[in-house]
Write an enzyme that holds these catalytic residues in place. Structure first.
Site, PDB file in Angstrom:
ATOM      1  N   HIS A 112      -9.774  -8.878   4.575  1.00  0.00           N
ATOM      2  CA  HIS A 112      -8.906  -7.906   3.912  1.00  0.00           C
ATOM      3  C   HIS A 112      -7.445  -8.235   4.197  1.00  0.00           C
ATOM      4  O   HIS A 112      -7.128  -8.986   5.122  1.00  0.00           O
ATOM      5  CB  HIS A 112      -9.215  -6.493   4.420  1.00  0.00           C
ATOM      6  CG  HIS A 112      -8.961  -6.330   5.881  1.00  0.00           C
ATOM      7  ND1 HIS A 112      -9.922  -6.572   6.850  1.00  0.00           N
ATOM      8  CD2 HIS A 112      -7.845  -5.964   6.554  1.00  0.00           C
ATOM      9  CE1 HIS A 112      -9.410  -6.355   8.045  1.00  0.00           C
ATOM     10  NE2 HIS A 112      -8.143  -5.990   7.895  1.00  0.00           N
ATOM     11  N   LEU A 113      -6.575  -7.652   3.399  1.00  0.00           N
ATOM     12  CA  LEU A 113      -5.131  -7.790   3.568  1.00  0.00           C
ATOM     13  C   LEU A 113      -4.595  -6.471   4.124  1.00  0.00           C
ATOM     14  O   LEU A 113      -4.725  -5.424   3.489  1.00  0.00           O
ATOM     15  CB  LEU A 113      -4.491  -8.137   2.224  1.00  0.00           C
ATOM     16  CG  LEU A 113      -2.985  -8.417   2.212  1.00  0.00           C
ATOM     17  CD1 LEU A 113      -2.650  -9.428   1.113  1.00  0.00           C
ATOM     18  CD2 LEU A 113      -2.177  -7.131   1.979  1.00  0.00           C
TER      19      LEU A 113
ATOM     20  N   SER B  11       4.395 -10.426   6.324  1.00  0.00           N
ATOM     21  CA  SER B  11       3.804 -11.635   5.774  1.00  0.00           C
ATOM     22  C   SER B  11       2.378 -11.260   5.372  1.00  0.00           C
ATOM     23  O   SER B  11       1.472 -11.243   6.206  1.00  0.00           O
ATOM     24  CB  SER B  11       3.796 -12.756   6.821  1.00  0.00           C
ATOM     25  OG  SER B  11       3.154 -13.909   6.325  1.00  0.00           O
ATOM     26  N   PHE B  12       2.201 -10.914   4.113  1.00  0.00           N
ATOM     27  CA  PHE B  12       0.906 -10.400   3.655  1.00  0.00           C
ATOM     28  C   PHE B  12      -0.135 -11.519   3.663  1.00  0.00           C
ATOM     29  O   PHE B  12       0.075 -12.582   3.078  1.00  0.00           O
ATOM     30  CB  PHE B  12       1.044  -9.824   2.251  1.00  0.00           C
ATOM     31  CG  PHE B  12       2.001  -8.666   2.160  1.00  0.00           C
ATOM     32  CD1 PHE B  12       1.694  -7.450   2.752  1.00  0.00           C
ATOM     33  CD2 PHE B  12       3.212  -8.803   1.504  1.00  0.00           C
ATOM     34  CE1 PHE B  12       2.576  -6.377   2.679  1.00  0.00           C
ATOM     35  CE2 PHE B  12       4.096  -7.733   1.410  1.00  0.00           C
ATOM     36  CZ  PHE B  12       3.784  -6.519   2.010  1.00  0.00           C
ATOM     37  N   HIS B  13      -1.261 -11.260   4.285  1.00  0.00           N
ATOM     38  CA  HIS B  13      -2.255 -12.318   4.437  1.00  0.00           C
ATOM     39  C   HIS B  13      -3.636 -11.737   4.713  1.00  0.00           C
ATOM     40  O   HIS B  13      -3.779 -10.568   5.072  1.00  0.00           O
ATOM     41  CB  HIS B  13      -1.868 -13.261   5.581  1.00  0.00           C
ATOM     42  CG  HIS B  13      -1.783 -12.569   6.906  1.00  0.00           C
ATOM     43  ND1 HIS B  13      -0.631 -11.945   7.347  1.00  0.00           N
ATOM     44  CD2 HIS B  13      -2.708 -12.360   7.873  1.00  0.00           C
ATOM     45  CE1 HIS B  13      -0.849 -11.409   8.535  1.00  0.00           C
ATOM     46  NE2 HIS B  13      -2.105 -11.644   8.876  1.00  0.00           N
TER      47      HIS B  13
END
Length: 234
Positions: free
Chosen positions: A93-94, A180-182
């Site tokens: 998931h993010l 920092s979406f990851h």
């Protein structure tokens, strides 16, 4: 950074709003109060685990590309087996929040606040692209993650804003100043940033062999202890 990995998420029963699923045990007896790292792969909790503390985080599920990511996880573990013992993240998931602590009596109001904050948000399509190496704030774990394509950063930041506002209202820490979406894929105990960064080019080639990693953002979920809440976007 990505919140503490949890067991596989149970399927939420809610189709609209934040309806909590049924449970087989008393609500306030969520977990044992003893933190034994041997029970969760040597991981160390970021906060003391006490009865009444409900670990909570908000996220976007990566269900649409989970098979591709799981294949990559297996391939990457095999590639690095002689250098490092990596573990798979069970839940892909993010994250849209840090892992925070709620007391049991706060859960209903908190989840209703999230529902209200997100009700006017629109969904969108996005994808994942480049790999990056992270550590948690305590430097006790290292993660290999795949980042959101930069073209969708603005839209994801817009979705993050109402979540941050709810966190602020409850005097909880907001997400990172420069997010920092990851999606975290693999982890290991300790700080192995340098080693993983040295392997990053080969790992990226391995990931690029897969099809485009699509991430439709149609709903936001909240995991609170063993409760799951779904918020559908417009």
């Amino acid at each position: 950074m990505k919140p503490l990995p949890h067991r596989l998420f149970s399927k939420a029963l809610s189709l609209l709003g934040a309806k909590q699923p049924k449970r087989s045990t008393d609500d306030e007896d969520e977990d044992d109060t003893t933190d034994n790292p041997a029970l969760h792969g040597g991981r160390i909790r970021s906060f003391k685990h006490e009865r009444g503390n409900w670990a909570t985080f908000v996220y976007v599920p990566a269900d649409s590309c989970v098979e591709q990511l799981e294949d990559f996880q297996t391939e990457a573990i095999e590639m690095l087996a002689t250098d490092l013992e990596l573990q798979m993240n069970e839940s892909l998931h993010l994250s849209l929040s840090k892992t925070v602590v709620l007391q049991y009596h706060q859960i209903d109001e908190f989840t209703k606040s999230l529902q209200q904050a997100l009700q006017s948000c629109s969904g969108f399509n996005s994808n994942l692209h480049l790999l990056e190496v992270y550590t948690n704030e305590e430097k006790t774990r290292t993660f290999l993650a795949v980042k959101l394509d930069a073209a969708f950063t603005t839209k994801m930041t817009t979705l993050l804003q109402p979540v941050d506002l709810v966190m602020r209202d409850y005097r909880l820490p907001k997400f990172y100043e420069k997010p920092s979406f990851h999606v975290s894929l693999l982890w290991c105990v300790g700080d192995y940033q340098e080693l993983l960064n040295s392997k990053l080019e080969k790992l990226q080639q391995l990931l690029d062999d897969h099809d485009t990693l699509k991430l439709p953002v149609k709903q936001v979920l909240c995991k609170c202890g063993n409760k799951d809440f779904i918020y559908k976007l417009k």
